[in-house]
Design a protein around this motif. Structure first.
Motif, PDB file in Angstrom:
ATOM      1  N   LEU A   1       0.902  -1.084  -0.024  1.00  0.00           N
ATOM      2  CA  LEU A   1       0.032   0.035   0.123  1.00  0.00           C
ATOM      3  C   LEU A   1       0.865   1.171  -0.122  1.00  0.00           C
ATOM      4  N   VAL A   2       0.577   2.076  -0.868  1.00  0.00           N
ATOM      5  CA  VAL A   2       1.420   3.438  -1.032  1.00  0.00           C
ATOM      6  C   VAL A   2       0.328   4.512  -1.478  1.00  0.00           C
ATOM      7  N   GLN A   3       0.781   5.731  -0.839  1.00  0.00           N
ATOM      8  CA  GLN A   3      -0.245   6.869  -0.942  1.00  0.00           C
ATOM      9  C   GLN A   3       0.121   7.382  -2.566  1.00  0.00           C
ATOM     10  N   PRO A   4      -0.895   8.197  -3.043  1.00  0.00           N
ATOM     11  CA  PRO A   4      -0.731   8.652  -4.241  1.00  0.00           C
ATOM     12  C   PRO A   4       0.740   9.652  -4.395  1.00  0.00           C
ATOM     13  N   GLY A   5       1.377   9.458  -5.243  1.00  0.00           N
ATOM     14  CA  GLY A   5       2.711  10.190  -5.619  1.00  0.00           C
ATOM     15  C   GLY A   5       3.803   9.721  -4.714  1.00  0.00           C
ATOM     16  N   GLY A   6       3.524   8.577  -4.196  1.00  0.00           N
ATOM     17  CA  GLY A   6       4.675   7.698  -3.689  1.00  0.00           C
ATOM     18  C   GLY A   6       5.502   6.902  -4.554  1.00  0.00           C
ATOM     19  N   SER A   7       6.431   6.072  -4.109  1.00  0.00           N
ATOM     20  CA  SER A   7       7.269   5.146  -4.931  1.00  0.00           C
ATOM     21  C   SER A   7       7.141   3.788  -4.255  1.00  0.00           C
TER      22      SER A   7
ATOM     23  N   LEU B   1       3.175   7.497  -8.275  1.00  0.00           N
ATOM     24  CA  LEU B   1       2.190   6.516  -8.211  1.00  0.00           C
ATOM     25  C   LEU B   1       0.873   7.266  -8.151  1.00  0.00           C
ATOM     26  N   LYS B   2      -0.090   6.657  -9.026  1.00  0.00           N
ATOM     27  CA  LYS B   2      -1.610   7.059  -9.128  1.00  0.00           C
ATOM     28  C   LYS B   2      -2.518   5.996  -8.651  1.00  0.00           C
ATOM     29  N   PRO B   3      -3.669   6.502  -8.099  1.00  0.00           N
ATOM     30  CA  PRO B   3      -4.666   5.249  -7.826  1.00  0.00           C
ATOM     31  C   PRO B   3      -4.907   4.475  -8.881  1.00  0.00           C
ATOM     32  N   GLU B   4      -4.947   4.909 -10.305  1.00  0.00           N
ATOM     33  CA  GLU B   4      -5.074   3.951 -11.464  1.00  0.00           C
ATOM     34  C   GLU B   4      -4.068   3.098 -11.440  1.00  0.00           C
ATOM     35  N   ASP B   5      -2.805   2.961 -10.819  1.00  0.00           N
ATOM     36  CA  ASP B   5      -1.883   2.044 -10.956  1.00  0.00           C
ATOM     37  C   ASP B   5      -2.221   1.001 -10.189  1.00  0.00           C
ATOM     38  N   THR B   6      -3.264   0.916  -9.392  1.00  0.00           N
ATOM     39  CA  THR B   6      -3.682  -0.193  -8.421  1.00  0.00           C
ATOM     40  C   THR B   6      -3.845  -1.506  -9.247  1.00  0.00           C
TER      41      THR B   6
ATOM     42  N   TYR C   1       6.742 -17.696 -19.360  1.00  0.00           N
ATOM     43  CA  TYR C   1       6.807 -17.959 -17.775  1.00  0.00           C
ATOM     44  C   TYR C   1       6.436 -16.603 -17.231  1.00  0.00           C
ATOM     45  N   TRP C   2       5.478 -17.167 -16.055  1.00  0.00           N
ATOM     46  CA  TRP C   2       4.824 -16.035 -15.191  1.00  0.00           C
ATOM     47  C   TRP C   2       5.150 -16.286 -13.893  1.00  0.00           C
ATOM     48  N   GLY C   3       5.216 -15.187 -13.025  1.00  0.00           N
ATOM     49  CA  GLY C   3       5.200 -15.316 -11.613  1.00  0.00           C
ATOM     50  C   GLY C   3       3.801 -15.268 -11.216  1.00  0.00           C
ATOM     51  N   ARG C   4       3.462 -15.316  -9.857  1.00  0.00           N
ATOM     52  CA  ARG C   4       2.199 -15.226  -9.247  1.00  0.00           C
ATOM     53  C   ARG C   4       1.743 -13.891  -8.862  1.00  0.00           C
ATOM     54  N   GLY C   5       2.553 -13.057  -9.114  1.00  0.00           N
ATOM     55  CA  GLY C   5       1.935 -11.631  -9.039  1.00  0.00           C
ATOM     56  C   GLY C   5       2.112 -11.088  -7.581  1.00  0.00           C
ATOM     57  N   THR C   6       2.337  -9.790  -7.656  1.00  0.00           N
ATOM     58  CA  THR C   6       2.354  -8.846  -6.288  1.00  0.00           C
ATOM     59  C   THR C   6       1.368  -7.765  -6.363  1.00  0.00           C
ATOM     60  N   LEU C   7       0.651  -7.630  -5.416  1.00  0.00           N
ATOM     61  CA  LEU C   7      -0.332  -6.577  -5.421  1.00  0.00           C
ATOM     62  C   LEU C   7       0.056  -5.239  -4.930  1.00  0.00           C
ATOM     63  N   VAL C   8      -0.150  -3.994  -5.873  1.00  0.00           N
ATOM     64  CA  VAL C   8      -0.077  -2.932  -5.501  1.00  0.00           C
ATOM     65  C   VAL C   8      -1.336  -2.024  -5.249  1.00  0.00           C
ATOM     66  N   THR C   9      -1.427  -1.167  -4.335  1.00  0.00           N
ATOM     67  CA  THR C   9      -2.338  -0.555  -4.223  1.00  0.00           C
ATOM     68  C   THR C   9      -2.123   0.923  -3.862  1.00  0.00           C
ATOM     69  N   VAL C  10      -2.445   1.814  -4.596  1.00  0.00           N
ATOM     70  CA  VAL C  10      -2.225   3.309  -4.326  1.00  0.00           C
ATOM     71  C   VAL C  10      -3.561   3.774  -3.883  1.00  0.00           C
TER      72      VAL C  10
END
Length: 115
Positions: free
Chosen positions: A11-17, A85-90, A104-113
């Protein structure tokens, strides 16, 4: 068996990295390209960034100038540096390895802005 393991989401706030990492079980030089894709539930999986063995990169217009893909060939790790980062990057972000003959693919990692 080739394994890709993503990490770094959260979880990161908008504008964060954030920096996402993809640990690959074999040399990056054995792949034609590495990439990061993202997917929102109910939507298709879209390319975010891609890098070839020659170092040529491509970015989706929505992230160009804000995201940077890089490869640590010594440690078999691919990174996605995300800034402003923007909310639409979630989304769930997936690592991809393209060997031409197989992907090949990984299982994924969730990014929430979100604030």
């Amino acid at each position: 068996q080739v394994r890709l393991v993503e990490s770094g989401g959260g979880l990161v706030q908008p504008g964060g990295s954030l920096r996402l990492s993809c640990a690959v079980s074999r040399s990056l030089f054995t792949f034609a390209a590495m990439g990061w894709y993202r997917q929102v539930p109910g939507n298709q999986r879209d390319m975010v960034a891609r890098i070839t063995t020659a170092g040529v990169t491509k970015y989706d217009d929505s992230v160009a100038g804000r995201f940077t893909i890089s490869g640590d060939y010594r440690n078999n790790t691919v990174y996605l540096h995300m800034h402003s980062l923007k909310p639409e990057d979630t989304a769930v972000y997936y690592c991809n390895a393209d060997s031409v003959s197989r992907n090949y693919w990984g299982r994924g990692t969730l990014v929430t802005v979100s604030a």
